[in-house]
Design a protein around this motif. Sequence first.
Motif, PDB file in Angstrom:
ATOM      1  N   LEU A 220       3.729  -2.498 -25.255  1.00 17.11           N
ATOM      2  CA  LEU A 220       3.999  -3.836 -24.726  1.00 17.11           C
ATOM      3  C   LEU A 220       3.588  -3.925 -23.262  1.00 17.11           C
ATOM      4  CD1 LEU A 220       5.187  -6.659 -24.877  1.00 17.11           C
ATOM      5  CD2 LEU A 220       7.464  -5.670 -24.619  1.00 17.11           C
ATOM      6  N   ALA A 221       3.942  -2.914 -22.469  1.00 15.02           N
ATOM      7  CA  ALA A 221       3.542  -2.913 -21.060  1.00 15.02           C
ATOM      8  C   ALA A 221       2.030  -2.809 -20.918  1.00 15.02           C
ATOM      9  CB  ALA A 221       4.225  -1.762 -20.327  1.00 15.02           C
ATOM     10  N   TRP A 222       1.410  -1.997 -21.792  1.00 14.88           N
ATOM     11  CA  TRP A 222      -0.033  -1.774 -21.682  1.00 14.88           C
ATOM     12  C   TRP A 222      -0.829  -3.038 -21.988  1.00 14.88           C
ATOM     13  CZ3 TRP A 222      -4.039  -2.292 -25.119  1.00 14.88           C
ATOM     14  CH2 TRP A 222      -5.276  -1.823 -24.663  1.00 14.88           C
ATOM     15  N   ILE A 223      -0.437  -3.794 -23.009  1.00 14.66           N
ATOM     16  CA  ILE A 223      -1.239  -4.968 -23.358  1.00 14.66           C
ATOM     17  C   ILE A 223      -1.196  -5.999 -22.234  1.00 14.66           C
ATOM     18  CG2 ILE A 223       0.569  -6.251 -24.617  1.00 14.66           C
ATOM     19  CD1 ILE A 223      -1.589  -7.120 -26.586  1.00 14.66           C
ATOM     20  N   GLU A 224      -0.057  -6.110 -21.561  1.00  8.05           N
ATOM     21  CA  GLU A 224       0.005  -7.024 -20.415  1.00  8.05           C
ATOM     22  C   GLU A 224      -0.984  -6.589 -19.337  1.00  8.05           C
ATOM     23  OE1 GLU A 224       3.359  -9.189 -17.620  1.00  8.05           O
ATOM     24  OE2 GLU A 224       3.837  -7.231 -18.498  1.00  8.05           O
ATOM     25  N   GLU A 225      -1.042  -5.288 -19.088  1.00  2.00           N
ATOM     26  CA  GLU A 225      -1.966  -4.774 -18.079  1.00  2.00           C
ATOM     27  C   GLU A 225      -3.412  -4.935 -18.530  1.00  2.00           C
ATOM     28  OE1 GLU A 225      -3.118  -2.965 -14.445  1.00  2.00           O
ATOM     29  OE2 GLU A 225      -1.322  -4.025 -15.150  1.00  2.00           O
ATOM     30  N   ARG A 226      -3.704  -4.718 -19.804  1.00  5.11           N
ATOM     31  CA  ARG A 226      -5.066  -4.892 -20.316  1.00  5.11           C
ATOM     32  C   ARG A 226      -5.531  -6.329 -20.106  1.00  5.11           C
ATOM     33  NH1 ARG A 226      -9.080  -1.478 -21.778  1.00  5.11           N
ATOM     34  NH2 ARG A 226      -9.173  -1.218 -24.032  1.00  5.11           N
ATOM     35  N   ILE A 227      -4.680  -7.261 -20.448  1.00  8.95           N
ATOM     36  CA  ILE A 227      -5.028  -8.678 -20.307  1.00  8.95           C
ATOM     37  C   ILE A 227      -5.267  -9.022 -18.839  1.00  8.95           C
ATOM     38  CG2 ILE A 227      -4.074 -11.014 -20.519  1.00  8.95           C
ATOM     39  CD1 ILE A 227      -2.690  -9.957 -23.119  1.00  8.95           C
ATOM     40  N   ARG A 228      -4.438  -8.471 -17.961  1.00  9.81           N
ATOM     41  CA  ARG A 228      -4.577  -8.774 -16.531  1.00  9.81           C
ATOM     42  C   ARG A 228      -5.847  -8.157 -15.960  1.00  9.81           C
ATOM     43  NH1 ARG A 228      -4.017  -6.630 -11.745  1.00  9.81           N
ATOM     44  NH2 ARG A 228      -3.451  -4.592 -12.613  1.00  9.81           N
ATOM     45  N   THR A 229      -6.076  -6.883 -16.234  1.00  9.94           N
ATOM     46  CA  THR A 229      -7.220  -6.212 -15.615  1.00  9.94           C
ATOM     47  C   THR A 229      -8.546  -6.712 -16.175  1.00  9.94           C
ATOM     48  OG1 THR A 229      -7.029  -4.375 -17.189  1.00  9.94           O
ATOM     49  CG2 THR A 229      -5.912  -4.129 -15.078  1.00  9.94           C
ATOM     50  N   GLU A 230      -8.572  -7.129 -17.427  1.00  3.38           N
ATOM     51  CA  GLU A 230      -9.813  -7.649 -18.012  1.00  3.38           C
ATOM     52  C   GLU A 230      -9.958  -9.153 -17.818  1.00  3.38           C
ATOM     53  OE1 GLU A 230     -11.923  -5.572 -18.796  1.00  3.38           O
ATOM     54  OE2 GLU A 230     -10.696  -3.772 -19.053  1.00  3.38           O
ATOM     55  N   ASP A 231      -8.961  -9.757 -17.175  1.00  2.83           N
ATOM     56  CA  ASP A 231      -8.996 -11.192 -16.882  1.00  2.83           C
ATOM     57  C   ASP A 231      -9.226 -12.020 -18.154  1.00  2.83           C
ATOM     58  OD1 ASP A 231      -8.803 -13.424 -15.253  1.00  2.83           O
ATOM     59  OD2 ASP A 231     -10.947 -13.447 -14.782  1.00  2.83           O
ATOM     60  N   ILE A 232      -8.419 -11.724 -19.175  1.00  2.00           N
ATOM     61  CA  ILE A 232      -8.524 -12.447 -20.454  1.00  2.00           C
ATOM     62  C   ILE A 232      -7.558 -13.622 -20.425  1.00  2.00           C
ATOM     63  CG2 ILE A 232      -8.222 -12.292 -22.949  1.00  2.00           C
ATOM     64  CD1 ILE A 232      -8.891  -9.313 -22.750  1.00  2.00           C
ATOM     65  N   ASP A 233      -8.086 -14.817 -20.499  1.00  2.00           N
ATOM     66  CA  ASP A 233      -7.279 -16.039 -20.472  1.00  2.00           C
ATOM     67  C   ASP A 233      -6.777 -16.317 -21.889  1.00  2.00           C
ATOM     68  OD1 ASP A 233      -6.099 -18.480 -20.093  1.00  2.00           O
ATOM     69  OD2 ASP A 233      -7.969 -19.577 -19.745  1.00  2.00           O
ATOM     70  N   CYS A 234      -5.539 -15.882 -22.176  1.00  2.00           N
ATOM     71  CA  CYS A 234      -5.032 -16.014 -23.550  1.00  2.00           C
ATOM     72  C   CYS A 234      -3.570 -16.469 -23.586  1.00  2.00           C
ATOM     73  CB  CYS A 234      -5.208 -14.706 -24.307  1.00  2.00           C
ATOM     74  SG  CYS A 234      -4.312 -13.307 -23.586  1.00  2.00           S
ATOM     75  N   ASP A 235      -3.131 -17.163 -22.540  1.00  2.00           N
ATOM     76  CA  ASP A 235      -1.776 -17.733 -22.502  1.00  2.00           C
ATOM     77  C   ASP A 235      -0.693 -16.667 -22.658  1.00  2.00           C
ATOM     78  OD1 ASP A 235      -2.682 -20.516 -22.352  1.00  2.00           O
ATOM     79  OD2 ASP A 235      -3.325 -20.233 -24.420  1.00  2.00           O
ATOM     80  N   PHE A 236      -0.944 -15.467 -22.140  1.00  2.00           N
ATOM     81  CA  PHE A 236       0.071 -14.422 -22.237  1.00  2.00           C
ATOM     82  C   PHE A 236       1.248 -14.742 -21.333  1.00  2.00           C
ATOM     83  CE2 PHE A 236       2.218 -10.701 -20.584  1.00  2.00           C
ATOM     84  CZ  PHE A 236       2.531 -10.006 -21.746  1.00  2.00           C
ATOM     85  N   ARG A 237       2.460 -14.495 -21.838  1.00  2.00           N
ATOM     86  CA  ARG A 237       3.662 -14.614 -21.010  1.00  2.00           C
ATOM     87  C   ARG A 237       4.790 -13.816 -21.667  1.00  2.00           C
ATOM     88  NH1 ARG A 237       7.034 -18.517 -23.181  1.00  2.00           N
ATOM     89  NH2 ARG A 237       6.118 -19.576 -24.963  1.00  2.00           N
ATOM     90  N   ARG A 238       5.731 -13.410 -20.851  1.00  2.00           N
ATOM     91  CA  ARG A 238       6.941 -12.733 -21.332  1.00  2.00           C
ATOM     92  C   ARG A 238       7.931 -13.817 -21.754  1.00  2.00           C
ATOM     93  NH1 ARG A 238       7.511  -6.905 -21.378  1.00  2.00           N
ATOM     94  NH2 ARG A 238       5.777  -6.069 -20.152  1.00  2.00           N
ATOM     95  N   ALA A 239       7.743 -14.341 -22.938  1.00  2.00           N
ATOM     96  CA  ALA A 239       8.534 -15.485 -23.395  1.00  2.00           C
ATOM     97  C   ALA A 239       9.969 -15.108 -23.717  1.00  2.00           C
ATOM     98  CB  ALA A 239       7.873 -16.094 -24.643  1.00  2.00           C
ATOM     99  N   GLY A 240      10.181 -13.904 -24.209  1.00  2.00           N
ATOM    100  CA  GLY A 240      11.481 -13.502 -24.739  1.00  2.00           C
ATOM    101  C   GLY A 240      11.600 -13.906 -26.197  1.00  2.00           C
ATOM    102  N   ARG A 241      12.271 -13.046 -26.976  1.00  2.00           N
ATOM    103  CA  ARG A 241      12.443 -13.300 -28.409  1.00  2.00           C
ATOM    104  C   ARG A 241      13.898 -13.620 -28.724  1.00  2.00           C
ATOM    105  NH1 ARG A 241       9.798 -11.753 -33.000  1.00  2.00           N
ATOM    106  NH2 ARG A 241       8.391 -10.467 -31.749  1.00  2.00           N
ATOM    107  N   PHE A 242      14.084 -14.708 -29.492  1.00  2.00           N
ATOM    108  CA  PHE A 242      15.383 -15.077 -30.036  1.00  2.00           C
ATOM    109  C   PHE A 242      15.414 -14.553 -31.467  1.00  2.00           C
ATOM    110  CE2 PHE A 242      18.333 -18.002 -32.150  1.00  2.00           C
ATOM    111  CZ  PHE A 242      19.374 -18.092 -31.239  1.00  2.00           C
TER     112      PHE A 242
END
Length: 450
Positions: free
Chosen positions: A120-142
Amino acid sequence: MTTARQIGPGGNANLWAPDWSDTSYWLDGVSAPEVPQGSLPPEVDVVVIGSGYTGLNAAIETARGGRSTLVLEAGAPGMGCSTRNGGQISTSIKPTLSKLAARHGQARAEAIRAEGRAALAWIEERIRTEDIDCDFRRAGRFHAAHTPAAYEGLARDAEVLRRTEGIEVEMVTKAEQRRELGTDAYHGAALFAQHGALHPAKYLHGLLRTAMEAGAQVMGHTPAEAIASGQGGHLVRTPRGTVRARDVIVATNGYTTGTTPWQQRRVIPIGSYVIATEPLEKDLMDRLFPTDRIASDTCKVVYYYRASPDRTRILFGGRVSAGETDTTISGPRLHHDMCNIFPELRGTRISHSWMGTVAYTFDELAHCGTHDGVHYAMGYCGSGVSMASYLGMRMGQKVQGLAEGRTAFDDLPFPTRPFYTGRPWFLPAAVAWYRWRDARQRHQAQALPG
C-alpha cells in the motif's frame, strides 16, 4: 455497446439509461497511449506475459535495469481486470496474523502481513514518483458489518490489529454510521483510515506509458500459446512467431490459461461484476457518501462500492450469481442489492454494467516464485491493485538477481486440489451456499429487537 432496447424478455428496460454501455466506466473518456505494433523480435532478455498491473510493473523494472523486455498481451493492452476493478486499495492480505502463524509460523506470518502494508505504501510512492495522474487518495475504507455478530467480530479483530500490527482502525457503531455512510442497512463498521482509492484505467495507462518510455516493447493481440523451457532459456510461441527469452514472467492472474498449466491449476478465476449509476444530484451523493470513503462489507460474498472520483456516480460491485453470467443479467441484480443498502437509489438507472476476472487461491494468499525456470506472480484474491503492482515490481527485481526482489511470499507452498485443472466446477455450489448464508444472517439480524 448494448442498449436497453436489446435486453431480452424479463429485462427491466426502466433500469437502463438509454445509452448504457457494457464496457467499463473507467474507460470513458480515457485515452490509452498509442502502442506501436512492430514485428516480433527473435530474441529478448525478458518476456512478460500479461499487460496488467503485475506485468507492466515488472516490465518497468527489467527495462530500466537494461534488460530488453517484451510484454505479450492476448487482447488490447490493459483490457483485463486492471481496467475493470473497483479502484479500491487495501493492505491486500486476507488471512489474519493468527491464521497465518498457525500455517507458517509467527515470523513468516508477520512478514507476510507486513508485505501488505508495504504494498500500500509502495503504490502511493510509485504513483508519485512516476507522476501518474490517476486520482489516487487515502480515502479510508468503511468496512461494514452485515449483522451484529459481524460487528462484534470486527471489534475484536480491530483490537488485535491495533495491538499486534499497529494498524489504524476505528470502530463506528450503528448509531454513528450515518456520519460515514448514508444507510441504516448495516450494524456498524470498522474504519481503516489508510486504505486508498484510484482511477484504475488512468493508473494502468500511466504504467503502460512508463513501461514503453523505459524501453519495453508491448505487443497487443499477441497471446503466448506455448512455452518451451530448456538450459538455453525459453522459447515462447505466439501467432506472430516464436521469441527466445532468457527469462519469462507470467503475469496473467485471473486470465491464466493452459499455456501455463501448473499455474492454471492453482488459481480460481472468478467473475466480479460492477455497475455505475447515471449521474446523481450533489445533495444525494453528499448524503450517501458524506466522507467519500470506499466501502465494503462482511458478507462472505462481498459487496464493494464507492463514489466515482468526480462524485457524480456510484460504482457498485460484487458477485450476484452462483455461476458466471451476462452483464445484462448481473446489472439489475447489482442494482437491486445496491438499493437494499441505499433505498433512495431505486429510481436511478444503470449507465454501465461490466465484469472482470479476478483470481483466488486455495489458501487466500497471493503467490510469487519460480516453477520450471518461469517466474510468476498471481492470486490476489480480489484485492490486487497494490499487491499485483508490488509483486510485479519485485518480480522485475528478482529477474535481475537483485536481493531486494525477495518477498515473504517466496517459496510458500502453492496449493491446488486433486483433479482441479483451472475450471472451478465447485464454484457455483460454494457461491450459492454463501449467498444463502449471507441472506439468512441479514434476515435474522433484521428480526432482532431494536
